[in-house]
Write an enzyme that holds these catalytic residues in place. Sequence first.
Site, mmCIF file in Angstrom:
data_model
loop_
_atom_site.group_PDB
_atom_site.id
_atom_site.type_symbol
_atom_site.label_atom_id
_atom_site.label_comp_id
_atom_site.label_asym_id
_atom_site.label_seq_id
_atom_site.Cartn_x
_atom_site.Cartn_y
_atom_site.Cartn_z
ATOM 1 N N CYS A 166 0.815 -1.225 0.000
ATOM 2 C CA CYS A 166 0.000 0.000 0.000
ATOM 3 C C CYS A 166 0.846 1.272 0.000
ATOM 4 C CB CYS A 166 -0.957 -0.029 1.175
ATOM 5 S SG CYS A 166 -1.867 -1.572 1.248
ATOM 6 N N HIS A 186 -3.341 6.453 2.300
ATOM 7 C CA HIS A 186 -3.791 5.134 1.878
ATOM 8 C C HIS A 186 -5.152 4.858 2.519
ATOM 9 C CE1 HIS A 186 -4.204 1.025 1.040
ATOM 10 N NE2 HIS A 186 -3.885 0.594 2.248
ATOM 11 N N ASN A 223 -10.181 -0.960 0.233
ATOM 12 C CA ASN A 223 -8.720 -0.871 0.182
ATOM 13 C C ASN A 223 -8.226 -1.504 -1.125
ATOM 14 O OD1 ASN A 223 -5.976 -1.297 0.504
ATOM 15 N ND2 ASN A 223 -6.128 -2.011 2.620
HETATM 16 N N1 ACO Z 1 -17.895 -8.776 10.429
HETATM 17 C C1 ACO Z 1 -18.254 -8.999 11.722
HETATM 18 N N2 ACO Z 1 -17.342 -9.248 12.682
HETATM 19 C C2 ACO Z 1 -16.041 -9.270 12.320
HETATM 20 C C3 ACO Z 1 -15.632 -9.051 11.000
HETATM 21 C C4 ACO Z 1 -16.615 -8.796 10.029
HETATM 22 N N3 ACO Z 1 -16.328 -8.569 8.745
HETATM 23 N N4 ACO Z 1 -14.285 -9.125 10.957
HETATM 24 C C5 ACO Z 1 -13.861 -9.399 12.195
HETATM 25 N N5 ACO Z 1 -14.933 -9.487 13.023
HETATM 26 C C6 ACO Z 1 -14.950 -9.756 14.451
HETATM 27 C C7 ACO Z 1 -13.735 -10.504 14.904
HETATM 28 O O1 ACO Z 1 -13.909 -11.896 14.718
HETATM 29 C C8 ACO Z 1 -13.692 -10.144 16.380
HETATM 30 O O2 ACO Z 1 -14.590 -10.931 17.064
HETATM 31 P P1 ACO Z 1 -14.194 -11.534 18.499
HETATM 32 O O3 ACO Z 1 -13.977 -10.336 19.382
HETATM 33 O O4 ACO Z 1 -15.393 -12.350 18.850
HETATM 34 O O5 ACO Z 1 -12.946 -12.313 18.268
HETATM 35 C C9 ACO Z 1 -14.238 -8.705 16.406
HETATM 36 O O6 ACO Z 1 -14.915 -8.521 15.150
HETATM 37 C C10 ACO Z 1 -13.161 -7.655 16.534
HETATM 38 O O7 ACO Z 1 -12.092 -7.962 15.634
HETATM 39 P P2 ACO Z 1 -10.882 -6.982 15.464
HETATM 40 O O8 ACO Z 1 -9.898 -7.561 14.483
HETATM 41 O O9 ACO Z 1 -10.367 -6.542 16.782
HETATM 42 O O10 ACO Z 1 -11.616 -5.755 14.778
HETATM 43 P P3 ACO Z 1 -11.059 -4.307 14.570
HETATM 44 O O11 ACO Z 1 -11.944 -3.327 15.217
HETATM 45 O O12 ACO Z 1 -9.585 -4.236 14.855
HETATM 46 O O13 ACO Z 1 -11.216 -4.125 13.004
HETATM 47 C C11 ACO Z 1 -9.875 -4.222 11.009
HETATM 48 C C12 ACO Z 1 -10.571 -5.008 12.116
HETATM 49 C C13 ACO Z 1 -10.922 -3.416 10.292
HETATM 50 C C14 ACO Z 1 -9.219 -5.182 10.034
HETATM 51 C C15 ACO Z 1 -8.826 -3.295 11.643
HETATM 52 O O14 ACO Z 1 -8.018 -4.027 12.536
HETATM 53 C C16 ACO Z 1 -7.927 -2.623 10.625
HETATM 54 O O15 ACO Z 1 -8.341 -1.739 9.911
HETATM 55 N N6 ACO Z 1 -6.622 -2.985 10.587
HETATM 56 C C17 ACO Z 1 -5.656 -2.340 9.725
HETATM 57 C C18 ACO Z 1 -5.852 -2.637 8.271
HETATM 58 C C19 ACO Z 1 -4.757 -1.964 7.459
HETATM 59 O O16 ACO Z 1 -4.388 -0.826 7.706
HETATM 60 N N7 ACO Z 1 -4.152 -2.659 6.500
HETATM 61 C C20 ACO Z 1 -2.982 -2.066 5.863
HETATM 62 C C21 ACO Z 1 -2.930 -2.036 4.489
HETATM 63 S S1 ACO Z 1 -3.527 -3.431 3.630
HETATM 64 C C22 ACO Z 1 -2.291 -3.966 2.536
HETATM 65 O O17 ACO Z 1 -1.136 -3.659 2.691
HETATM 66 C C23 ACO Z 1 -2.691 -4.915 1.435
#
Ligand code: ACO
Length: 330
Positions: free
Chosen positions: A112, A257, A287
């Site tokens: 990214c 990004h 993304n």
């Molecule tokens: N729908 C419903 N629930 C979900 C989903 C979904 N799509 N995805 C995860 N959950 C659940 C999980 O299972 C978890 O449940 P649990 O507590 O029972 O285990 C709960 O939601 C919380 O999960 P988290 O991973 O803590 O959720 P978070 O609020 O952190 O959001 C996310 C996840 C959106 C992926 C976030 O962590 C994020 O944005 N991370 C960074 C992404 C990023 O910047 N990527 C970089 C670039 S990508 C690249 O280089 C290709």
Amino acid sequence: MQGIKILGTGGYLPKKKITNEDFAKIVDTSDEWIRTRTGMVERYVSDGEPTWYMGLMAAREAVKAAGISVEDIGVIIDTSVSPDYYTPSMSCVIQGKLGAVNAMTIDVNCACAGCVYAIDMAKRYLQTDENIKYALVIANENLTKITDYSDRSTCVLFGDGAAAMVIERSESMYSSFLGADGTGAKYLFARSIPPANAFMSGEGKVDDEFPESNQHYLYQDGREVYKFATKALPNALTKAAEKIDFDLNELDVIIPHQANVRIIETAAKNLGVSMDKFVINLDKHANTSSASIPIALDEAVRSGRIKKGDKVGFVGFGAGLTFGAIIFEY
Ligand code: ACO
């Protein structure tokens, strides 16, 4: 100061659009979860278009907008992390189809942050080789082919698309700050095929420290990447600004990004920069990895949000883990 000018931009989006509701039909998720945790609402997905095709379409549009001849392009840099082939490179395939016969070709794999790395490389080629008049940066991603549609924590996050830009040298302001933290490689990856040959016994097998993942699909430890991203975004922009003694509040537009609106909001708060300056289109595209900044740029240019002379910041962060920011005059 030796800087850059972006002469023209172009973009390509697949026709097929997938909404949050569409995901709720295939995995245990909801529109509400995706919206509140990411800011994403819909995304374009390849309906068969290969990566090179999306890049070629975007490149043609950028060349047209720049008003140059393809023969005058000296270097093509492609940033795809979802290419069609191990080899040849995307830049080579597109060079041939574009007819850019005088361009050398390079692919960079910085996820990214790829577009930021590629622009900085282009700037350095333009600066040091007077035979190179124009650089063409192409960001084309087909992430949905490495997306695991049985994993709700990643499949909702990614979309496809491409954008390109024609760059020339200029005497305007420019600064960059690029970096990486390879110790975080295991937090965000997609495996290639494992070693296999007709003579293999397996005795040379070496395990990596990466967690188990499903085939060649993207694996992400969302929490670790989130922590990294909220620090990397403000840090890269701040370091780029410090190098030229520049106040970030003087930026007219920042294109980050498009990974998660919460990352952008946190970074804006930590930087003390108004959210109004940030271009956000992840609600429409999700993304698209290296293509996310160029797609947002192309849209911002076409809608008139970015104008000639504006002071612009790009900041990317992603798999690697990589990060980078550039500050320049549009
Ligand atoms: N729908 C419903 N629930 C979900 C989903 C979904 N799509 N995805 C995860 N959950 C659940 C999980 O299972 C978890 O449940 P649990 O507590 O029972 O285990 C709960 O939601 C919380 O999960 P988290 O991973 O803590 O959720 P978070 O609020 O952190 O959001 C996310 C996840 C959106 C992926 C976030 O962590 C994020 O944005 N991370 C960074 C992404 C990023 O910047 N990527 C970089 C670039 S990508 C690249 O280089 C290709």
